[in-house]
Design an enzyme around this catalytic site. Sequence first.
Site: not given
Ligand code: GLN
Length: 755
Positions: A109, A433, A489, A695
């Site tokens: 990662n 989110s 998280d 982003h």
């Molecule tokens: N359900 C998560 C969010 O919306 C998905 C995050 C992700 O795919 N990294 O934050």
Amino acid sequence: MGRLRDLKKATEAYWADKISRDELLAEGKRLRLEHWKIQKDAGVDVIPSNDFAFYDQVLDHHQLFGTVPERYSKYNLNPLDEYFAMGRGLQKEGIDVPSLEMVKWFDSNYHYVKPTLQDNQEFKLAAQPKPVAEFLEAKAAGITTRPVLLGPVSFLTLAKADRDQTVDPITLLEKLLPLYVELLAQLKAAGAEDVQIDEPVLVFDLAEKSKAAFKPAYEKIGALGAQGPRITLATYFGDIVHNIDVLADLQNLHSIHIDLVRNPEQLDTVVAALGPKQVLSAGVVDGRNIWKTNFKAAIEKVENAIQKLGKDRVIVATSSSLLHVPHTLASEKTLDAEVRDWFSFAVEKAAEVVVIAKAVTEGPAAVREQLEANAKSVQARASSPRTNDPAVKARQAAVTPEMHNRKSAFPERYAEQTKTLKLPLFPTTTIGSFPQTKEIRIQRNKFTKGEITPEEYEKFIEKEIQEVVKVQEELDLDVFVHGEPERNDMVQYFGERLTGYVFTTHAWVQSYGSRCVRPPIIVGDISRPAPMTVKESKYAASISPKPMKGMLTGPITCLRWSFPRDDVHQSVQAQQLALALRDEVVDLEAAGIAVIQVDEPALREGLPLRTGEARVAYLKWAVDSFKLSTAGVTDGTQIHSHFCYSEFQDFFHAIAALDADVLSIENSKSDAKLLKVFIDEAYPRHIGPGVYDIHSPRVPTEQEIKDRIEEMLAYLTPSQLWANPDCGLKTRGWPETKAALTAMVNAAKYFRQKY
Ligand code: GLN
Ligand code: ZN
């Protein structure tokens, strides 16, 4: 990063103009010295240098070889700022350049910056090469180090042509090699007797031209003879058996390092291929995970090598660099004594290497105490009730093949879902989110510290959910979410609600640049004592007539973004997670939640590095885990899944096999052509390729989104297509979120009219 993420703090302070360049450079120097000293004090003989980087070690090589693309070099920035501009982009005082591409380092990662080369690439060794400077720095402190370089074949194999360029980087080998030769000569002149050259690409299925590059590369390097240092060629994260013939061309190198944690079975083949004087560096202490080394097993591996090669021809080492494990266990004050005794972080691993070497050179008596304590700890872990839960094992034994399949095929399911959900064409939704505001973090902190009561916190979360629901009503979205305000998280939140997990306070590892993550640790069999998300989803559903989407993190992502156990296969851990999530999915359904999304953004990162058996096996158990977690529902419940990438070419079949009713994927920054695979393979279910990039704070126009959907319609039918953003909105602010979603909903309505 330093014990307390010191480097992160210093770099970010420098970026924010809070400390000067000299202060940052001084902090880097302090950390290098501290880390060399830790190893020296532990008794490690061979201490690496040039493994320190302010952003990324691969990126360091751009400046080392004079390959900084012109769009950065033209500004004549000081070298440090030019370096950060390549790593993270720069937007300041008339300068506006985006960063170079960053991708995952092998199957970890960690993300490295991809070397980016030009068609007429020239190379020029830096006037003061960093590896030489850092070697001298250590030497001045009385520590002789072994500098680490990324090897020429790996550097070029991992590189790509710059945008609008067509060069195949490996064809630049001839031009690049003289720089390695010059650099190695300089290192030797500075006093370096040994240098480590990393060629981790040897664990891949290599293209013939990369494979063929080893011979000329190491002939040139080997030709330095006494003018050059002795070379250790290092590989990790896999075996090199399939490329073993390359070793015949590396006979003038001093030693070969292999990863005997990941692939102990490669030992015999590699030993047989070594030259008569060549040394084996045996990586027996895990550089990728946090478990205490089983000394007995590690010593056996080393003894095995010694039997064939003799004591003088074996080095004891960690399997890879220690970049991927946290700094030191000493920082953990809240772990209970039982599990704490099972772990070993970077500092502790350095000490382990020394014990193993002592045991095989001086005999077990020299380290009797350590060996006894280790055996006791290993035994305690194996028999602890914390690791073994008979009820979980019984449940796994009772898993049947049918449990992986939905009751009916998609057309029947869809017919049922249509009855209850009544969705329009081009349904709109979000990925889960909504903005995680400062207020949310403040309240969560207060709650964690006990400054507000659980009831007060719950009221606060409800208020947040009300707001998110209200906004979605105003926006006129079709499938709502509760916004995930209660989640710190996406993995930790679930880990905290499952048995079998423990958490650290300081065990950070670098993810990219200054960004660190703190993965939870899976220590034992996993089960779900109580519902984890039902309360919030149910509350959200109760305050709106619109379909409310439940939101879970999938089994593979929970596994990949944790430190997994090393005592049972990962497929077993994934199945345990899947069973726990299955219960959650069923409970959500029972609570009236008719749409449930199970996120699997880490599915692809777990893909074994080589094609073949291992990859097939992984995909089988990974797909099965997802299906096991979702297949417990009735036909009328709509299962969604989400992925944060858009390249499915090499594993489309796995994605299709998930049998999710709706997939959302990242697509706004990639070519819509990537969606072609969905028509080529006649993908029958629904899909929401992200229509805008989340982003960046930039708000897309309605027209841009319409254009995007129009492009998608070249590959997908109107009845298949959903409209959603690329990913969750937690890192965004409210104003841009509302504006972007307004544009998205309007664009979807336009197409609804049209079709
Ligand atoms: N359900 C998560 C969010 O919306 C998905 C995050 C992700 O795919 N990294 O934050
Ligand atoms: Zn995502």
